[in-house]
Design an enzyme around this catalytic site. Structure first.
Site, PDB file in Angstrom:
ATOM      1  N   LYS A  46      -0.481   6.093 -14.008  1.00 36.94           N
ATOM      2  CA  LYS A  46      -1.783   5.731 -13.459  1.00 36.94           C
ATOM      3  C   LYS A  46      -2.724   6.910 -13.631  1.00 36.94           C
ATOM      4  CE  LYS A  46      -2.424   5.653  -8.857  1.00 36.94           C
ATOM      5  NZ  LYS A  46      -2.849   5.201  -7.530  1.00 36.94           N
TER       6      LYS A  46
ATOM      7  N   GLU B 153      -2.888  -5.230   3.675  1.00 32.04           N
ATOM      8  CA  GLU B 153      -1.778  -5.868   4.381  1.00 32.04           C
ATOM      9  C   GLU B 153      -0.427  -5.407   3.846  1.00 32.04           C
ATOM     10  OE1 GLU B 153       0.264  -7.947   2.437  1.00 32.04           O
ATOM     11  OE2 GLU B 153      -1.114  -7.426   0.794  1.00 32.04           O
ATOM     12  N   SER B 154      -0.428  -4.795   2.657  1.00 31.59           N
ATOM     13  CA  SER B 154       0.808  -4.399   1.986  1.00 31.59           C
ATOM     14  C   SER B 154       1.275  -3.011   2.429  1.00 31.59           C
ATOM     15  CB  SER B 154       0.590  -4.430   0.477  1.00 31.59           C
ATOM     16  OG  SER B 154      -0.557  -3.656   0.135  1.00 31.59           O
TER      17      SER B 154
ATOM     18  N   SER C  34       5.601   3.282  -7.848  1.00 30.17           N
ATOM     19  CA  SER C  34       5.362   3.082  -6.430  1.00 30.17           C
ATOM     20  C   SER C  34       6.475   2.346  -5.709  1.00 30.17           C
ATOM     21  CB  SER C  34       4.023   2.373  -6.277  1.00 30.17           C
ATOM     22  OG  SER C  34       3.637   2.382  -4.953  1.00 30.17           O
ATOM     23  N   HIS C  35       6.174   1.158  -5.203  1.00 35.20           N
ATOM     24  CA  HIS C  35       7.167   0.445  -4.374  1.00 35.20           C
ATOM     25  C   HIS C  35       8.196  -0.305  -5.219  1.00 35.20           C
ATOM     26  CE1 HIS C  35       4.228  -2.633  -5.406  1.00 35.20           C
ATOM     27  NE2 HIS C  35       5.185  -3.521  -5.187  1.00 35.20           N
TER      28      HIS C  35
ATOM     29  N   THR D 273      -7.736  -6.926  -3.727  1.00 34.44           N
ATOM     30  CA  THR D 273      -6.489  -6.181  -3.562  1.00 34.44           C
ATOM     31  C   THR D 273      -6.436  -4.998  -4.535  1.00 34.44           C
ATOM     32  OG1 THR D 273      -5.312  -8.116  -2.785  1.00 34.44           O
ATOM     33  CG2 THR D 273      -3.983  -6.394  -3.809  1.00 34.44           C
TER      34      THR D 273
ATOM     35  N   THR E 286      -2.692  -3.971 -10.908  1.00 31.31           N
ATOM     36  CA  THR E 286      -3.295  -3.598  -9.629  1.00 31.31           C
ATOM     37  C   THR E 286      -3.328  -2.076  -9.468  1.00 31.31           C
ATOM     38  OG1 THR E 286      -2.266  -5.606  -8.724  1.00 31.31           O
ATOM     39  CG2 THR E 286      -3.241  -4.071  -7.151  1.00 31.31           C
TER      40      THR E 286
ATOM     41  N   ASP F 221       6.172   6.364  -3.768  1.00 29.57           N
ATOM     42  CA  ASP F 221       5.224   7.456  -4.011  1.00 29.57           C
ATOM     43  C   ASP F 221       4.518   7.889  -2.734  1.00 29.57           C
ATOM     44  OD1 ASP F 221       3.888   5.038  -3.886  1.00 29.57           O
ATOM     45  OD2 ASP F 221       2.314   5.635  -5.279  1.00 29.57           O
TER      46      ASP F 221
ATOM     47  N   ASP G 265       6.953   4.580   1.033  1.00 29.55           N
ATOM     48  CA  ASP G 265       7.470   3.968  -0.197  1.00 29.55           C
ATOM     49  C   ASP G 265       7.747   5.000  -1.291  1.00 29.55           C
ATOM     50  OD1 ASP G 265       4.831   4.541  -0.918  1.00 29.55           O
ATOM     51  OD2 ASP G 265       4.669   2.789  -2.222  1.00 29.55           O
TER      52      ASP G 265
ATOM     53  N   ARG H 188       2.077 -14.532  -4.223  1.00 28.41           N
ATOM     54  CA  ARG H 188       1.947 -14.069  -2.838  1.00 28.41           C
ATOM     55  C   ARG H 188       1.116 -15.083  -2.069  1.00 28.41           C
ATOM     56  NH1 ARG H 188       4.217  -9.232  -3.542  1.00 28.41           N
ATOM     57  NH2 ARG H 188       3.408  -7.689  -5.016  1.00 28.41           N
TER      58      ARG H 188
ATOM     59  N   ASP I  88       2.598   6.492  -0.579  1.00 29.85           N
ATOM     60  CA  ASP I  88       1.252   6.075  -0.165  1.00 29.85           C
ATOM     61  C   ASP I  88       1.285   4.904   0.816  1.00 29.85           C
ATOM     62  OD1 ASP I  88       2.027   4.217  -2.067  1.00 29.85           O
ATOM     63  OD2 ASP I  88       0.166   4.308  -3.235  1.00 29.85           O
ATOM     64  N   ARG I  89       2.442   4.261   0.955  1.00 26.14           N
ATOM     65  CA  ARG I  89       2.539   3.171   1.938  1.00 26.14           C
ATOM     66  C   ARG I  89       3.213   3.655   3.205  1.00 26.14           C
ATOM     67  NH1 ARG I  89       3.972  -2.582  -0.832  1.00 26.14           N
ATOM     68  NH2 ARG I  89       2.625  -2.361  -2.664  1.00 26.14           N
TER      69      ARG I  89
ATOM     70  N   ARG J 205       2.745  -0.583 -15.300  1.00 24.21           N
ATOM     71  CA  ARG J 205       4.134  -0.563 -14.833  1.00 24.21           C
ATOM     72  C   ARG J 205       4.990  -1.412 -15.748  1.00 24.21           C
ATOM     73  NH1 ARG J 205       3.529  -0.816  -8.209  1.00 24.21           N
ATOM     74  NH2 ARG J 205       1.822   0.699  -8.220  1.00 24.21           N
TER      75      ARG J 205
ATOM     76  N   LYS K  58      -4.285   5.504  -0.623  1.00 23.41           N
ATOM     77  CA  LYS K  58      -3.648   5.235   0.648  1.00 23.41           C
ATOM     78  C   LYS K  58      -2.618   6.323   0.892  1.00 23.41           C
ATOM     79  CE  LYS K  58      -0.646   1.566  -1.260  1.00 23.41           C
ATOM     80  NZ  LYS K  58      -1.163   1.102  -2.570  1.00 23.41           N
TER      81      LYS K  58
HETATM   82  C1  VG1 Z   1       0.567  -4.698  -4.416  1.00 20.85           C
HETATM   83  C2  VG1 Z   1      -0.143  -4.895  -3.098  1.00 20.85           C
HETATM   84  C3  VG1 Z   1      -1.471  -4.177  -3.100  1.00 20.85           C
HETATM   85  C4  VG1 Z   1      -1.266  -2.692  -3.429  1.00 20.85           C
HETATM   86  C5  VG1 Z   1      -0.507  -2.575  -4.741  1.00 20.85           C
HETATM   87  C6  VG1 Z   1      -0.150  -1.143  -5.073  1.00 20.85           C
HETATM   88  O1  VG1 Z   1      -0.204  -5.276  -5.459  1.00 20.85           O
HETATM   89  O2  VG1 Z   1      -0.312  -6.256  -2.825  1.00 20.85           O
HETATM   90  O3  VG1 Z   1      -2.067  -4.338  -1.839  1.00 20.85           O
HETATM   91  O4  VG1 Z   1      -2.488  -2.037  -3.531  1.00 20.85           O
HETATM   92  O5  VG1 Z   1       0.716  -3.309  -4.675  1.00 20.85           O
HETATM   93  O6  VG1 Z   1       0.652  -0.577  -4.071  1.00 20.85           O
HETATM   94  P1  VG1 Z   1       0.130  -6.715  -6.082  1.00 20.85           P
HETATM   95  O7  VG1 Z   1      -0.851  -6.906  -7.177  1.00 20.85           O
HETATM   96  O8  VG1 Z   1       1.555  -6.666  -6.525  1.00 20.85           O
HETATM   97  O9  VG1 Z   1      -0.021  -7.697  -4.970  1.00 20.85           O
HETATM   98  V1  VG1 Z   1       1.729   0.654  -4.481  1.00 20.85           V
HETATM   99  O10 VG1 Z   1       2.232   1.363  -3.098  1.00 20.85           O
HETATM  100  O11 VG1 Z   1       2.919  -0.241  -5.356  1.00 20.85           O
HETATM  101  O12 VG1 Z   1       0.858   1.580  -5.551  1.00 20.85           O
HETATM  102 CO    CO Z   2       3.049   3.151  -3.391  1.00 19.02          CO
END
Ligand code: VG1
Ligand code: CO
Length: 547
Positions: free
Chosen positions: A130, A368-369, A117-118, A348, A18, A283, A281, A500, A285-286, A22, A380
């Site tokens: 990325k 939504e995340s 990221s998260h 997504t 996504t 990085d 989060d 999910r 962006d959230r 990672r 974001k």
């Molecule tokens: C998750 C979220 C998605 C978001 C992605 C990257 O992806 O659902 O909405 O864009 O993380 O966010 P997935 O495929 O695990 O559902 V971040 O802040 O980790 O770059």
């Molecule tokens: Co992030």
């Protein structure tokens, strides 16, 4: 300086998900692992064996464990590729939205962001890489898929044998014929923020005693929030907590939701709670927004920002349109309909918003995340969302809760929740999705768990700008009133599969707006089980995380 060619062999599974590639830190620590991916990336972007003369690359990451090592590797490989300039954030640090801002403001041809990221960090945690293109946004799928294909055929990579560049002070260095500039990690980003928001109004808000608690979760958002919120906007010292980025995020899981940011929630539910709470989060962006005694769902946050955008200088002229990822609630669709602007529904992942933003079709986007953003960058942006909320509170004099309830009063409330089932064996996750897909033709008209299904599909998206098609983006099971359950597998995890399940039900009746989301959504949870046999496939009776 002699460029050296290092023989290597392909690694399995270097396919970006996504949001980038990672893997566990231990996977990235294998000799040649990162190098292979970077070589494949450069081969795709510049052509195999081709150099990048005259071009600028941006490099930075969220400061997690392995960030510094990876930055040095990339600097050497970029120099071997013949980049004219590489801009690297001081200390190797750039938040994801800041990297996007730097790419755009300096006319870079692209940027490499090092972050998972998260996902958790540290020696046993996750690492990620990325690539963002010249608009500042995540590379589209045609690039990421080509990079994956190239990783499978690679036989060598090129680099230099040079000492490390000192990253801790700003300065200019020569690496072969490449100029490496260690830049202020915050300055470009701060300048973009100043151009969007009414800083004077926010300053007055803080001067009047308004209290914010910003939890940076020991991640990269801390320094940015400190400079802007405590420094420039005059919020008292201590407003930003967990402000120092740590390589392992202090053991926290820097995924801002009520479960992982429980300490922030506890403060916001306490008797003497601040006026607003926020978290970002790994990085940055959230964002999560919390009012006093009032948790804002990300979908509602997007709707509220869209509804009130013209109160903010950067959006005074109105929004060209809005966009949300498919599983995100339809709250923003209702605002868009009321404002008479288009609303786009994408798969997504932020990469799908890039074309809409570039084409001027959408101004605000969200997922939504806990992701929200706008045309100011192509990612974001967590701190941007916090500043947007502060600007709205200053401009309207309303509280966080009042602003959200105001939108509900006009458009109804979209009760919403996401249930995650983490760490499922991959085959079980795949089997569950295959089972769901095999039912698509027969689901319409069936009554399951007492609810009649109106339609079901596997979401496919045709990009309205370049016509590219993305299939299999999530199974939707929808009732006649629009209530729905969506199923998809995560594309960011590094261990097994994560299912999910997204649940949404619209409620026009204001007398029901204060009900608890999990209660209202219980019948949809039962429907999800009846359709997907989650217990049977996952062996779990409950989700591991509900947001
Ligand atoms: C998750 C979220 C998605 C978001 C992605 C990257 O992806 O659902 O909405 O864009 O993380 O966010 P997935 O495929 O695990 O559902 V971040 O802040 O980790 O770059
Ligand atoms: Co992030």
């Amino acid at each position: 300086m002699t460029v050296i060619t290092v023989p290597t062999q392909p690694f399995e599974g270097q396919r970006p998900g996504t949001s980038g590639l990672r893997k566990k830190v231990t996977v990235f620590q294998q000799p040649h692992y990162l190098e292979n991916f970077v070589q494949a990336l450069f081969d795709v972007v510049h052509g195999e064996g081709q150099l990048a003369p005259g071009q600028t690359l941006v490099v930075g990451g969220d400061g997690r464990f392995h960030n510094r090592v990876a930055v040095q590797t990339i600097l050497r490989m970029a120099a071997a590729r013949g980049y004219a300039r590489v801009l690297v954030g001081q200390g190797g640090i750039l938040s994801t939205p800041a990297a996007s801002a730097v790419i755009r403001r300096h006319g870079a041809s692209g940027g490499i962001i090092l972050s998972a990221s998260h996902n958790p960090g540290g020696p046993d945690g996750d690492f990620g890489i990325k690539y963002n293109v010249s608009n500042g946004g995540p590379a589209p799928e045609k690039i990421t898929e080509a990079v994956y294909a190239r990783t499978r055929t690679l036989g060598n990579y090129t680099t230099l044998q040079t000492p490390d560049i000192p990253l801790d002070a700003q300065g200019t260095y020569a690496l072969g014929a490449t100029q490496v500039l260690v830049i202020d990690s915050i300055a470009d980003y701060a300048e973009v923020m100043r151009g969007l928001f009414d800083f004077d109004a926010i300053r007055r808000l803080f001067a009047g005693g308004f209290r914010l608690r910003y939890d940076a979760m020991c991640a990269v958002g801390g320094p940015y929030a400190k400079v802007l919120i405590e420094g420039e906007l005059g919020a008292p010292a201590g407003t930003v907590v967990n402000a120092e980025p740590l390589e392992d995020f202090g053991g926290l899981h820097p995924d801002p939701n009520p479960v992982n940011a429980e300490d922030l929630i506890a403060h916001m539910m306490a008797a003497n709670a601040p006026d607003m709470g926020a978290a970002s989060d790994g990085d940055a962006d959230r964002n999560m927004i919390v009012g006093r005694n009032f948790v804002v769902s990300p979908s509602d946050s997007l709707a509220a920002l869209a509804a009130h955008a013209t109160q903010v200088p950067g959006y005074r002229a109105g929004l060209a349109g809005v966009a949300r990822s498919m599983p995100t609630s339809t709250a923003v669709d209702r605002v868009a309909a009321r404002l008479g602007i288009p609303c786009f529904e994408t798969p997504t992942g932020w990469k799908f918003f890039g074309n809409l933003l570039d084409a001027g079709k959408a101004t605000l986007c969200g997922e939504e995340s806990y992701g929200t953003g706008s045309s100011h960058v192509r990612e974001k942006d967590g701190l941007w969302a916090v500043l947007f909320w502060l600007n709205l509170l200053a401009a309207t004099g309303q509280s966080v809760e009042q602003l959200v309830r105001g939108v509900w009063a006009l458009d109804g409330r979209c009760f919403y929740s996401r249930h995650d089932y983490e760490g499922i064996p991959t085959e079980q996750g795949d089997a569950l999705m295959a089972d769901l897909r095999s039912q698509l033709a027969t689901l319409p008209g069936q009554t399951l768990a007492g609810l009649q299904v109106a339609w079901a599909d596997d979401f496919a998206y045709t990009d309205p700008v370049d016509g590219s098609v993305s299939q299999k983006q999530g199974v939707r099971v929808v009732l006649a009133d629009g209530s729905r359950v969506v199923f998809r597998l995560s594309g960011t995890g590094t261990e097994g599969a994560t299912l999910r399940v997204y649940l949404e039900q619209h409620e026009p009746d204001a007398s029901r707006h204060s009900l608890a989301a999990q209660e209202v959504l219980a019948p949809l949870v039962a429907l999800a089980e009846a359709v997907a046999h989650i217990r049977q496939y996952t062996g779990m009776n409950e989700p591991t995380v509900c947001t």
